[in-house]
Design a protein around this motif. Structure first.
Motif, PDB file in Angstrom:
ATOM      1  N   ASP A   1       7.849  -0.663  12.478  1.00  0.00           N
ATOM      2  CA  ASP A   1       8.664  -1.837  12.134  1.00  0.00           C
ATOM      3  C   ASP A   1       8.062  -3.154  12.606  1.00  0.00           C
ATOM      4  OD1 ASP A   1      10.378  -0.008  11.065  1.00  0.00           O
ATOM      5  OD2 ASP A   1      11.909  -0.192  12.607  1.00  0.00           O
ATOM      6  N   VAL A   2       7.314  -3.122  13.672  1.00  0.00           N
ATOM      7  CA  VAL A   2       6.728  -4.345  14.222  1.00  0.00           C
ATOM      8  C   VAL A   2       5.655  -4.905  13.291  1.00  0.00           C
ATOM      9  CG1 VAL A   2       5.402  -5.271  16.169  1.00  0.00           C
ATOM     10  CG2 VAL A   2       7.222  -3.630  16.576  1.00  0.00           C
ATOM     11  N   ILE A   3       4.933  -4.023  12.593  1.00  0.00           N
ATOM     12  CA  ILE A   3       3.840  -4.508  11.743  1.00  0.00           C
ATOM     13  C   ILE A   3       4.116  -4.408  10.250  1.00  0.00           C
ATOM     14  CG2 ILE A   3       2.105  -4.020  13.512  1.00  0.00           C
ATOM     15  CD1 ILE A   3       1.179  -1.671  11.695  1.00  0.00           C
ATOM     16  N   VAL A   4       5.113  -3.615   9.861  1.00  0.00           N
ATOM     17  CA  VAL A   4       5.396  -3.404   8.443  1.00  0.00           C
ATOM     18  C   VAL A   4       6.748  -4.018   8.097  1.00  0.00           C
ATOM     19  CG1 VAL A   4       5.847  -1.650   6.689  1.00  0.00           C
ATOM     20  CG2 VAL A   4       4.003  -1.311   8.335  1.00  0.00           C
ATOM     21  N   HIS A   5       6.777  -4.800   7.025  1.00  0.00           N
ATOM     22  CA  HIS A   5       8.028  -5.445   6.618  1.00  0.00           C
ATOM     23  C   HIS A   5       9.063  -4.423   6.144  1.00  0.00           C
ATOM     24  CE1 HIS A   5      10.787  -8.386   5.035  1.00  0.00           C
ATOM     25  NE2 HIS A   5      10.808  -7.714   3.902  1.00  0.00           N
ATOM     26  N   ASP A   6       8.624  -3.478   5.297  1.00  0.00           N
ATOM     27  CA  ASP A   6       9.566  -2.508   4.738  1.00  0.00           C
ATOM     28  C   ASP A   6       8.785  -1.358   4.107  1.00  0.00           C
ATOM     29  OD1 ASP A   6      11.997  -1.383   4.059  1.00  0.00           O
ATOM     30  OD2 ASP A   6      12.457  -2.800   2.453  1.00  0.00           O
ATOM     31  N   VAL A   7       9.513  -0.288   3.774  1.00  0.00           N
ATOM     32  CA  VAL A   7       8.939   0.853   3.058  1.00  0.00           C
ATOM     33  C   VAL A   7       9.740   1.017   1.769  1.00  0.00           C
ATOM     34  CG1 VAL A   7       8.372   3.303   3.100  1.00  0.00           C
ATOM     35  CG2 VAL A   7       8.297   1.983   5.231  1.00  0.00           C
ATOM     36  N   VAL A   8       9.051   0.947   0.629  1.00  0.00           N
ATOM     37  CA  VAL A   8       9.685   1.094  -0.676  1.00  0.00           C
ATOM     38  C   VAL A   8       9.543   2.553  -1.100  1.00  0.00           C
ATOM     39  CG1 VAL A   8       9.689   0.306  -3.064  1.00  0.00           C
ATOM     40  CG2 VAL A   8       9.011  -1.270  -1.241  1.00  0.00           C
ATOM     41  N   THR A   9      10.656   3.175  -1.487  1.00  0.00           N
ATOM     42  CA  THR A   9      10.645   4.579  -1.882  1.00  0.00           C
ATOM     43  C   THR A   9      10.319   4.720  -3.366  1.00  0.00           C
ATOM     44  OG1 THR A   9      12.292   5.069  -0.192  1.00  0.00           O
ATOM     45  CG2 THR A   9      11.999   6.706  -1.910  1.00  0.00           C
ATOM     46  N   LYS A  10       9.334   5.582  -3.664  1.00  0.00           N
ATOM     47  CA  LYS A  10       8.987   5.909  -5.056  1.00  0.00           C
ATOM     48  C   LYS A  10       9.842   7.090  -5.487  1.00  0.00           C
ATOM     49  CE  LYS A  10       3.984   4.980  -4.770  1.00  0.00           C
ATOM     50  NZ  LYS A  10       2.702   5.693  -4.848  1.00  0.00           N
ATOM     51  N   PRO A  11      10.173   7.225  -6.742  1.00  0.00           N
ATOM     52  CA  PRO A  11       9.880   6.267  -7.808  1.00  0.00           C
ATOM     53  C   PRO A  11      10.827   5.071  -7.719  1.00  0.00           C
ATOM     54  CG  PRO A  11      11.153   8.095  -8.687  1.00  0.00           C
ATOM     55  CD  PRO A  11      10.877   8.403  -7.234  1.00  0.00           C
TER      56      PRO A  11
ATOM     57  N   GLY B   1       6.509   8.246  -1.871  1.00  0.00           N
ATOM     58  CA  GLY B   1       7.448   9.126  -2.544  1.00  0.00           C
ATOM     59  C   GLY B   1       7.793  10.331  -1.692  1.00  0.00           C
ATOM     60  N   PHE B   2       7.310  10.332  -0.448  1.00  0.00           N
ATOM     61  CA  PHE B   2       7.474  11.490   0.429  1.00  0.00           C
ATOM     62  C   PHE B   2       8.309  11.137   1.656  1.00  0.00           C
ATOM     63  CE2 PHE B   2       3.514  11.893  -1.878  1.00  0.00           C
ATOM     64  CZ  PHE B   2       3.583  13.185  -2.384  1.00  0.00           C
ATOM     65  N   ALA B   3       9.360  11.910   1.900  1.00  0.00           N
ATOM     66  CA  ALA B   3      10.251  11.644   3.031  1.00  0.00           C
ATOM     67  C   ALA B   3       9.507  11.724   4.362  1.00  0.00           C
ATOM     68  CB  ALA B   3      11.415  12.628   3.027  1.00  0.00           C
ATOM     69  N   ASP B   4       8.582  12.702   4.518  1.00  0.00           N
ATOM     70  CA  ASP B   4       7.862  12.830   5.790  1.00  0.00           C
ATOM     71  C   ASP B   4       6.963  11.619   6.034  1.00  0.00           C
ATOM     72  OD1 ASP B   4       6.202  13.721   3.648  1.00  0.00           O
ATOM     73  OD2 ASP B   4       4.911  14.787   5.063  1.00  0.00           O
ATOM     74  N   GLN B   5       6.428  11.033   4.968  1.00  0.00           N
ATOM     75  CA  GLN B   5       5.592   9.833   5.117  1.00  0.00           C
ATOM     76  C   GLN B   5       6.461   8.637   5.514  1.00  0.00           C
ATOM     77  OE1 GLN B   5       2.261   9.973   5.016  1.00  0.00           O
ATOM     78  NE2 GLN B   5       2.463  12.144   4.593  1.00  0.00           N
TER      79      GLN B   5
ATOM     80  N   THR C   1       0.801  -1.222   0.000  1.00  0.00           N
ATOM     81  CA  THR C   1       0.000   0.000   0.000  1.00  0.00           C
ATOM     82  C   THR C   1       0.831   1.269   0.000  1.00  0.00           C
ATOM     83  OG1 THR C   1      -1.748   1.213   1.176  1.00  0.00           O
ATOM     84  CG2 THR C   1      -0.264  -0.093   2.532  1.00  0.00           C
ATOM     85  N   ASP C   2       0.329   2.242  -0.748  1.00  0.00           N
ATOM     86  CA  ASP C   2       0.895   3.582  -0.713  1.00  0.00           C
ATOM     87  C   ASP C   2       0.557   4.168   0.658  1.00  0.00           C
ATOM     88  OD1 ASP C   2       2.131   5.905  -1.615  1.00  0.00           O
ATOM     89  OD2 ASP C   2       0.334   6.674  -2.587  1.00  0.00           O
ATOM     90  N   ILE C   3       1.371   5.071   1.157  1.00  0.00           N
ATOM     91  CA  ILE C   3       1.069   5.700   2.442  1.00  0.00           C
ATOM     92  C   ILE C   3       0.090   6.850   2.247  1.00  0.00           C
ATOM     93  CG2 ILE C   3       1.989   7.019   4.378  1.00  0.00           C
ATOM     94  CD1 ILE C   3       4.565   5.371   4.166  1.00  0.00           C
ATOM     95  N   LYS C   4       0.387   7.738   1.299  1.00  0.00           N
ATOM     96  CA  LYS C   4      -0.417   8.952   1.142  1.00  0.00           C
ATOM     97  C   LYS C   4      -1.569   8.707   0.170  1.00  0.00           C
ATOM     98  CE  LYS C   4       0.153  13.869   0.490  1.00  0.00           C
ATOM     99  NZ  LYS C   4       0.930  14.862   1.157  1.00  0.00           N
ATOM    100  N   MET C   5      -2.786   8.553   0.720  1.00  0.00           N
ATOM    101  CA  MET C   5      -3.993   8.329  -0.085  1.00  0.00           C
ATOM    102  C   MET C   5      -5.167   9.040   0.584  1.00  0.00           C
ATOM    103  SD  MET C   5      -3.859   4.251  -0.997  1.00  0.00           S
ATOM    104  CE  MET C   5      -3.773   3.704   0.721  1.00  0.00           C
ATOM    105  N   PRO C   6      -6.180   9.407  -0.211  1.00  0.00           N
ATOM    106  CA  PRO C   6      -7.378  10.006   0.390  1.00  0.00           C
ATOM    107  C   PRO C   6      -8.209   8.948   1.117  1.00  0.00           C
ATOM    108  CG  PRO C   6      -7.676   9.715  -1.972  1.00  0.00           C
ATOM    109  CD  PRO C   6      -6.252   9.330  -1.662  1.00  0.00           C
ATOM    110  N   VAL C   7      -9.183   9.369   1.837  1.00  0.00           N
ATOM    111  CA  VAL C   7     -10.135   8.548   2.594  1.00  0.00           C
ATOM    112  C   VAL C   7      -9.451   7.862   3.774  1.00  0.00           C
ATOM    113  CG1 VAL C   7     -11.972   6.818   2.547  1.00  0.00           C
ATOM    114  CG2 VAL C   7     -11.526   8.208   0.506  1.00  0.00           C
ATOM    115  N   MET C   8      -8.595   6.875   3.510  1.00  0.00           N
ATOM    116  CA  MET C   8      -7.827   6.194   4.562  1.00  0.00           C
ATOM    117  C   MET C   8      -6.412   6.017   4.034  1.00  0.00           C
ATOM    118  SD  MET C   8      -8.266   2.313   6.068  1.00  0.00           S
ATOM    119  CE  MET C   8      -9.231   2.539   7.546  1.00  0.00           C
TER     120      MET C   8
END
Length: 123
Positions: A95-105, A83-87, A53-60
């Motif tokens: 880290d406990v619930i997320v495996h990793d964060v992939v940086t766009k692009p 694609g956002f450093a602040d996100q 999942t992308d971090i920055k999305m509308p609604v949720m």
């Protein structure tokens, strides 16, 4: 092969990621935002191997989605994209619930590698 749920509010990104992951034989389902992705997860009773999942999305956003998904489906592996450093900083405490964060692009090879790594970590 694995079932992967992809949530991103950009249609072109959803299609790119779905095609890239399908190259490795994975079955993909896509959602336009976190709320739709959570509905799919609930409807499918968490029947996915990976939530991408992308971090920055509308609604949720992706972080709220990750928290809800992990609460309801603790065995689900989660990979975030942004694609956002602040996100990325917001995700650093997950880290406990997320495996990793992939940086766009990212290149197609990069997302395929990240997905393979996340799936391999499932034990």
């Amino acid at each position: 092969m694995a079932r992967v749920l992809i949530a991103d509010d950009e249609e072109s990104m959803r299609q790119l990621v779905a095609r890239a992951i399908a190259m490795d034989g994975h079955e993909t389902t896509t959602a336009e935002d976190g709320a739709e992705a959570l509905e799919v997860l609930i409807k499918e009773d968490g029947g996915f191997d990976l939530l991408l999942t992308d971090i920055k999305m509308p609604v949720m956003d992706g972080i709220a989605l990750a928290l809800a998904a992990k609460r309801d489906f603790p065995k689900l592996t989660i990979l975030l994209m942004t694609g956002f450093a602040d996100q990325r900083e917001r995700a650093s405490g997950l880290d406990v619930i997320v495996h990793d964060v992939v940086t766009k692009p990212f290149a197609v090879a990069d997302i395929r590698t990240a997905v393979a790594d996340a799936l391999a970590s499932r034990g």
